[in-house]
Design an enzyme around this catalytic site. Structure first.
Site, PDB file in Angstrom:
ATOM      1  N   VAL A  71      -2.445   3.275  -2.436  1.00 51.77           N
ATOM      2  CA  VAL A  71      -3.486   2.716  -3.303  1.00 51.77           C
ATOM      3  C   VAL A  71      -4.767   2.546  -2.488  1.00 51.77           C
ATOM      4  CG1 VAL A  71      -4.167   0.710  -4.682  1.00 51.77           C
ATOM      5  CG2 VAL A  71      -1.803   1.517  -4.759  1.00 51.77           C
ATOM      6  N   ALA A 116      -7.014  -0.181   1.643  1.00 48.37           N
ATOM      7  CA  ALA A 116      -5.951   0.647   1.071  1.00 48.37           C
ATOM      8  C   ALA A 116      -4.616   0.038   1.474  1.00 48.37           C
ATOM      9  CB  ALA A 116      -6.044   2.077   1.599  1.00 48.37           C
ATOM     10  N   LYS A 117      -3.555   0.501   0.909  1.00 47.30           N
ATOM     11  CA  LYS A 117      -2.205   0.104   1.324  1.00 47.30           C
ATOM     12  C   LYS A 117      -1.243   1.151   0.802  1.00 47.30           C
ATOM     13  CE  LYS A 117      -0.429  -3.348   3.635  1.00 47.30           C
ATOM     14  NZ  LYS A 117      -1.109  -4.099   4.693  1.00 47.30           N
ATOM     15  N   GLY A 118      -0.119   1.288   1.494  1.00 45.36           N
ATOM     16  CA  GLY A 118       0.887   2.241   1.038  1.00 45.36           C
ATOM     17  C   GLY A 118       2.261   1.631   1.174  1.00 45.36           C
ATOM     18  N   ASP A 157       2.939  -1.336   9.041  1.00 46.93           N
ATOM     19  CA  ASP A 157       3.046  -2.643   8.381  1.00 46.93           C
ATOM     20  C   ASP A 157       4.530  -2.989   8.443  1.00 46.93           C
ATOM     21  OD1 ASP A 157       1.285  -4.551   6.614  1.00 46.93           O
ATOM     22  OD2 ASP A 157       3.113  -4.326   5.459  1.00 46.93           O
TER      23      ASP A 157
END
Ligand code: NAD
Length: 427
Positions: A71, A116-118, A157
């Site tokens: 995202v 962003a992040k995944g 992460d």
């Protein structure tokens, strides 16, 4: 479109965490009179990719299909930046909330990134290393057109690490036909990783201690520090606090904690965890529970484990004068109010744990330049960025008469809004 009219259409990202991130943003947006159109745009991520892909188990015939996400919240600030999380409960809503928080975090410390992040919805503890490698390479292939050193730069992460980043970097590089270190950060040193990245979050959080102490009229030398969570962030925060002359009187992890009034031997505790994977059985102090650690008589409390540990229930019993949030979201909204009423200073996560993404930024810059800095340069620049962001947040808090969390968000949201106004609406 107004902020209200977007409200009805955020169900794509609905989750408890996204609702909380949105409530926080709406409250601050309203407080600063954020333009309705910009408010509506920033309530939702600009891009979200959902992929479903199979990977082979070590038993060759067994194939499992999992979901993956990436995202990107705001593309106006530069490339987007944020970690990749592997966990059994990862969802689009959670990843979207974390992407939004990354936007504010990068803006607060002035980095040229959007958030962003995944994530991949898979329990990493049940994967062998070869299985994890196959998941990582296939996930990277699925999102390959979405990421890149000038587009979106993943990092580790929860559930991912340096090795995961090495596989992501290799998969990307194999596909484009040449080595591209700057596509991810948090890589091993041998692949263009940065020195001091591992220590960055803990060190960055503690670098704010002297300024906070000055404000509170508190002496740093000999200040008692209690650390909840003794992983990456907690351990290096303990090292940095000791270097400053503080006394780390307690540390804990999922197995419980240890307390020693004249100071824990941090190096010894770290060596124990490196060998035994937890503090269980460590005898460098009296055993205490995590709950007891949070309520210890001390000057500084550093939550560095999971979200939601300081709550409406225990906030009245916290005795620290200063809370520095190493973890993401350790303090609930209700607890935040109680701590503020009691005059306990809370340095919020979006500022306090920004040291990780700051050194990730240094890693990206070094990779793009193929020129690597010394550890002293990195640590010095990290301290400089963290502390100038902190003093700006303190100024906003004074000017607006608000707490540090609200002040930090005001600073971040204003910066993004200014950039969006300057760029205008395309076409
Ligand atoms: P980690 O996995 O290295 O360490 C987590 C620690 O928390 C471990 O000691 C673990 O035993 C402990 N823990 C887990 N559950 C617990 C519980 N219920 N009670 C007490 N302790 C518990 O993770 P980390 O990288 O140190 O991250 C810690 C926090 O900091 C997370 O909230 C993470 O999102 C946040 N954070 C990390 C970074 C980074 O660069 N590593 C950057 C920003 C924010």
């Amino acid at each position: 479109m107004t902020a209200e009219s977007t409200t009805g259409s955020v169900y794509e990202f609905d989750s408890p965490m996204f609702r909380e991130a949105l409530a926080q943003f709406d409250r601050v947006g309203e407080m600063i009179g954020l333009d309705d159109n910009i408010h509506a745009r920033l309530r939702v991520p600009q891009r979200a990719m959902v992929v479903a892909f199979p990977f082979r188990h070590d038993v060759y015939r067994d194939v499992e299909t999992v979901f993956g996400y990436r995202v990107q919240h705001v593309l106006s600030m530069g490339p987007t930046k944020g970690g990749v999380r592997y966990a059994a409960d990862v969802s689009l809503g959670e990843v979207a909330a974390l992407a939004m928080l990354m936007t504010w975090k990068c803006a607060i410390v002035g980095l040229p990134f959007g958030g962003a992040k995944g994530g991949v919805r898979v329990d990493p503890t049940r994967l062998s290393s070869p299985e994890k490698q196959r998941v990582t390479r296939r996930y990277t292939s699925e999102i390959i057109n979405f990421i890149g050193p000038n587009k979106d730069i993943p990092a580790p992460d929860m559930g991912t690490d340096e090795q995961t980043m090495a596989w992501m970097m290799d998969t990307y590089s194999q596909n484009v036909g040449h080595t591209v270190p700057a596509v991810v950060t948090g890589k091993p040193l041998a692949l263009g990783g940065s020195t001091a990245r591992r220590e960055a979050t803990g060190r960055g959080a503690i670098s704010l201690l002297p300024t906070a102490a000055l404000r509170l009229g508190m002496t740093v030398e000999g200040a008692r520090v209690a650390i909840h969570g003794f992983g990456n962030v907690g351990q290096y925060a303990a090292v940095a606090a000791t270097e400053l002359g503080c006394r780390v009187i307690a540390v804990s992890d999922i197995s419980g904690g240890v307390h020693r009034e004249d100071g824990i031997d941090v190096e010894e505790a770290m060596a124990w965890v490196a060998e035994h994977r937890s503090l269980e059985g460590y005898e460098g102090g009296d055993r205490i529970t995590n709950e007891e650690l949070l309520e210890l008589e001390c000057e500084v409390l550093l939550p560095a484990a999971i979200a939601g540990v300081i709550t409406g229930e225990n906030a009245g019993r916290i005795k620290a004068r200063l809370v520095i949030e190493g973890a993401n979201g350790p303090t609930t909204l209700e607890a935040d109010r109680i701590l503020e009423e009691r005059g306990i200073m809370v340095v919020p996560d979006v500022l306090a744990n920004a040291g990780g993404v700051t050194v990730s930024y240094f890693e990206w810059v070094q990779d793009l330049q193929n020129y690597f800095w010394s550890e002293n340069q990195i640590v010095g620049r990290l301290r400089e960025i963290m502390n100038s962001a902190f003093s700006e947040v303190l100024d906003v808090a004074d000017q607006e008469g608000v707490g540090l969390r609200t002040a930090a968000l005001i600073k971040g949201i204003r910066r993004v809004a200014r950039a969006k106004v300057a760029r205008g609406v395309f076409p």
